[in-house]
Write a protein that holds these residues in place. Sequence first.
Motif, PDB file in Angstrom:
ATOM      1  N   HIS A   1       0.828  -1.214   0.000  1.00 50.76           N
ATOM      2  CA  HIS A   1       0.000   0.000   0.000  1.00 50.76           C
ATOM      3  C   HIS A   1       0.861   1.262   0.000  1.00 50.76           C
ATOM      4  CE1 HIS A   1       0.890  -0.716   4.263  1.00 50.76           C
ATOM      5  NE2 HIS A   1       0.689   0.573   4.456  1.00 50.76           N
ATOM      6  N   LEU A   2       2.089   1.163   0.523  1.00 47.91           N
ATOM      7  CA  LEU A   2       2.969   2.325   0.524  1.00 47.91           C
ATOM      8  C   LEU A   2       3.368   2.699  -0.898  1.00 47.91           C
ATOM      9  CD1 LEU A   2       5.318   1.503   3.543  1.00 47.91           C
ATOM     10  CD2 LEU A   2       3.252   2.912   3.517  1.00 47.91           C
ATOM     11  N   TYR A   3       3.620   1.679  -1.710  1.00 46.26           N
ATOM     12  CA  TYR A   3       3.953   1.935  -3.112  1.00 46.26           C
ATOM     13  C   TYR A   3       2.722   2.431  -3.869  1.00 46.26           C
ATOM     14  CZ  TYR A   3       5.171   1.171  -7.997  1.00 46.26           C
ATOM     15  OH  TYR A   3       5.380   1.350  -9.346  1.00 46.26           O
ATOM     16  N   GLU A   4       1.586   1.856  -3.607  1.00 52.92           N
ATOM     17  CA  GLU A   4       0.377   2.201  -4.364  1.00 52.92           C
ATOM     18  C   GLU A   4      -0.011   3.663  -4.183  1.00 52.92           C
ATOM     19  OE1 GLU A   4      -1.025   0.433  -6.651  1.00 52.92           O
ATOM     20  OE2 GLU A   4       0.462  -1.139  -6.265  1.00 52.92           O
ATOM     21  N   ARG A   5       0.299   4.251  -3.033  1.00 51.58           N
ATOM     22  CA  ARG A   5      -0.085   5.642  -2.817  1.00 51.58           C
ATOM     23  C   ARG A   5       0.995   6.626  -3.258  1.00 51.58           C
ATOM     24  NH1 ARG A   5      -0.102   5.355   3.788  1.00 51.58           N
ATOM     25  NH2 ARG A   5       2.091   5.896   4.180  1.00 51.58           N
TER      26      ARG A   5
ATOM     27  N   LEU B   1       2.722   9.645  -9.274  1.00 51.40           N
ATOM     28  CA  LEU B   1       3.081   9.041 -10.551  1.00 51.40           C
ATOM     29  C   LEU B   1       4.577   9.100 -10.827  1.00 51.40           C
ATOM     30  CD1 LEU B   1       2.321   7.796 -13.281  1.00 51.40           C
ATOM     31  CD2 LEU B   1       1.850  10.118 -14.119  1.00 51.40           C
ATOM     32  N   TYR B   2       5.210  10.252 -10.577  1.00 56.05           N
ATOM     33  CA  TYR B   2       6.622  10.371 -10.931  1.00 56.05           C
ATOM     34  C   TYR B   2       7.490   9.404 -10.130  1.00 56.05           C
ATOM     35  CZ  TYR B   2       7.898  13.078  -6.732  1.00 56.05           C
ATOM     36  OH  TYR B   2       8.146  13.480  -5.452  1.00 56.05           O
ATOM     37  N   CYS B   3       7.085   9.106  -8.883  1.00 54.03           N
ATOM     38  CA  CYS B   3       7.853   8.148  -8.077  1.00 54.03           C
ATOM     39  C   CYS B   3       7.726   6.732  -8.630  1.00 54.03           C
ATOM     40  CB  CYS B   3       7.383   8.191  -6.628  1.00 54.03           C
ATOM     41  SG  CYS B   3       7.860   9.689  -5.750  1.00 54.03           S
ATOM     42  N   LYS B   4       6.528   6.380  -9.087  1.00 51.27           N
ATOM     43  CA  LYS B   4       6.347   5.054  -9.671  1.00 51.27           C
ATOM     44  C   LYS B   4       7.145   4.923 -10.975  1.00 51.27           C
ATOM     45  CE  LYS B   4       1.782   4.204  -7.673  1.00 51.27           C
ATOM     46  NZ  LYS B   4       0.342   4.000  -7.936  1.00 51.27           N
ATOM     47  N   ILE B   5       7.124   5.979 -11.795  1.00 53.30           N
ATOM     48  CA  ILE B   5       7.907   5.945 -13.033  1.00 53.30           C
ATOM     49  C   ILE B   5       9.392   5.834 -12.708  1.00 53.30           C
ATOM     50  CG2 ILE B   5       8.649   7.322 -15.020  1.00 53.30           C
ATOM     51  CD1 ILE B   5       5.804   8.319 -15.275  1.00 53.30           C
ATOM     52  N   ARG B   6       9.851   6.573 -11.718  1.00 55.52           N
ATOM     53  CA  ARG B   6      11.261   6.488 -11.310  1.00 55.52           C
ATOM     54  C   ARG B   6      11.645   5.068 -10.949  1.00 55.52           C
ATOM     55  NH1 ARG B   6      12.417   9.607  -6.010  1.00 55.52           N
ATOM     56  NH2 ARG B   6      11.175   7.856  -5.228  1.00 55.52           N
ATOM     57  N   SER B   7      10.783   4.378 -10.215  1.00 55.54           N
ATOM     58  CA  SER B   7      11.113   3.013  -9.797  1.00 55.54           C
ATOM     59  C   SER B   7      11.230   2.057 -10.980  1.00 55.54           C
ATOM     60  CB  SER B   7      10.055   2.499  -8.815  1.00 55.54           C
ATOM     61  OG  SER B   7       8.819   2.244  -9.459  1.00 55.54           O
TER      62      SER B   7
ATOM     63  N   LEU C   1      17.686   8.641 -20.542  1.00 54.52           N
ATOM     64  CA  LEU C   1      16.758   8.487 -19.425  1.00 54.52           C
ATOM     65  C   LEU C   1      15.498   9.312 -19.657  1.00 54.52           C
ATOM     66  CD1 LEU C   1      16.433   7.169 -16.623  1.00 54.52           C
ATOM     67  CD2 LEU C   1      17.390   9.261 -15.632  1.00 54.52           C
ATOM     68  N   LYS C   2      15.657  10.505 -20.206  1.00 58.42           N
ATOM     69  CA  LYS C   2      14.488  11.361 -20.494  1.00 58.42           C
ATOM     70  C   LYS C   2      13.597  10.709 -21.542  1.00 58.42           C
ATOM     71  CE  LYS C   2      12.146  15.326 -20.278  1.00 58.42           C
ATOM     72  NZ  LYS C   2      11.037  15.132 -21.208  1.00 58.42           N
ATOM     73  N   ALA C   3      14.195  10.089 -22.549  1.00 57.44           N
ATOM     74  CA  ALA C   3      13.399   9.416 -23.578  1.00 57.44           C
ATOM     75  C   ALA C   3      12.626   8.241 -22.978  1.00 57.44           C
ATOM     76  CB  ALA C   3      14.308   8.942 -24.709  1.00 57.44           C
ATOM     77  N   SER C   4      13.292   7.478 -22.096  1.00 63.78           N
ATOM     78  CA  SER C   4      12.619   6.351 -21.438  1.00 63.78           C
ATOM     79  C   SER C   4      11.465   6.851 -20.587  1.00 63.78           C
ATOM     80  CB  SER C   4      13.608   5.576 -20.567  1.00 63.78           C
ATOM     81  OG  SER C   4      14.628   5.000 -21.361  1.00 63.78           O
ATOM     82  N   HIS C   5      11.689   7.938 -19.880  1.00 65.49           N
ATOM     83  CA  HIS C   5      10.636   8.527 -19.056  1.00 65.49           C
ATOM     84  C   HIS C   5       9.438   8.933 -19.906  1.00 65.49           C
ATOM     85  CE1 HIS C   5       8.531  12.110 -17.522  1.00 65.49           C
ATOM     86  NE2 HIS C   5       8.618  11.512 -16.341  1.00 65.49           N
ATOM     87  N   ASP C   6       9.688   9.661 -20.995  1.00 66.80           N
ATOM     88  CA  ASP C   6       8.593  10.173 -21.808  1.00 66.80           C
ATOM     89  C   ASP C   6       7.812   9.041 -22.474  1.00 66.80           C
ATOM     90  OD1 ASP C   6       9.469  12.627 -21.040  1.00 66.80           O
ATOM     91  OD2 ASP C   6      10.327  13.193 -22.976  1.00 66.80           O
ATOM     92  N   ASP C   7       8.531   8.014 -22.936  1.00 69.13           N
ATOM     93  CA  ASP C   7       7.856   6.864 -23.553  1.00 69.13           C
ATOM     94  C   ASP C   7       6.952   6.166 -22.547  1.00 69.13           C
ATOM     95  OD1 ASP C   7       9.091   7.356 -25.963  1.00 69.13           O
ATOM     96  OD2 ASP C   7      10.644   5.825 -25.706  1.00 69.13           O
ATOM     97  N   LEU C   8       7.474   5.937 -21.331  1.00 59.65           N
ATOM     98  CA  LEU C   8       6.679   5.255 -20.313  1.00 59.65           C
ATOM     99  C   LEU C   8       5.497   6.114 -19.881  1.00 59.65           C
ATOM    100  CD1 LEU C   8       6.156   2.910 -18.449  1.00 59.65           C
ATOM    101  CD2 LEU C   8       7.877   3.822 -16.869  1.00 59.65           C
TER     102      LEU C   8
END
Length: 238
Positions: A141-145, A148-154, A168-175
């Motif tokens: 539940h800690l991860y679920e809350r 968005l940017y933290c989940k993408i970072r992980s 890294l920026k390209a990977s971020h934008d694609d995801l």
Amino acid sequence: MQVACDIMGAACTAPFPTSATENESSNLCKITLPSSDPMDLFKEWYEAAKEAKIPHHSSVCVASSSSSGYVTSRSLVVRQLDDDGFIVMTDRRSLKVKQWEENPRAAFHFFWGYTQGDRILARQVRVEGRMEELSNLAYAHLYEREPLYCKIRSHICNQGQRVEWDELKASHDDLLNDVKAGLRSLPMPEHIIVYKLHPNMMEFFDADDISIGDRVVFSRDDAMGEWKGSWKHHHIAA
């Protein structure tokens, strides 16, 4: 006030310099304990910092060391406060986790500075103890809350590893685009890990802009690793 003096044999009178202390005040702070359990006082101060709207009031400086004594520190966010400790979440591949695997001892340091009524407070809490790895399933539940940017970072960051920023920026934008389009989800990755610091020492410091600080130290014996020893406390000088 005048004072007589003699310079090179000549008598004279001159005023003493006006001391700033004539208009100043001084006092000694005293920490009031709500109970014999330091977590109760910590929660009281934590909530006061939160109510004061301190940015990142849950941030904490975390120090770890290797078995050879190499020390590192960084800021983390306390994800949850339990009655028996402090929960943080991080990347299993990080340096701090490698150090905790070698040496499960850690030190946390909190600082909050803010105005409360007519007092400008400066409060610190130092915590020392043992780190325990927790079940990811129990704390999913800690991860679920997470935002968005933290989940993408992980999902795109291998913490502490060298990267090419443009890649890294390209990977971020694609995801991000895939998530927004509903093409991909962001489940909790296996390398995300949850730890709890079980304290065996907690030191509280409280001061304001006109007072000498008070310090109270709580300690207990956790030699058996049970983290259930009774707390003892005393004041120490600032």
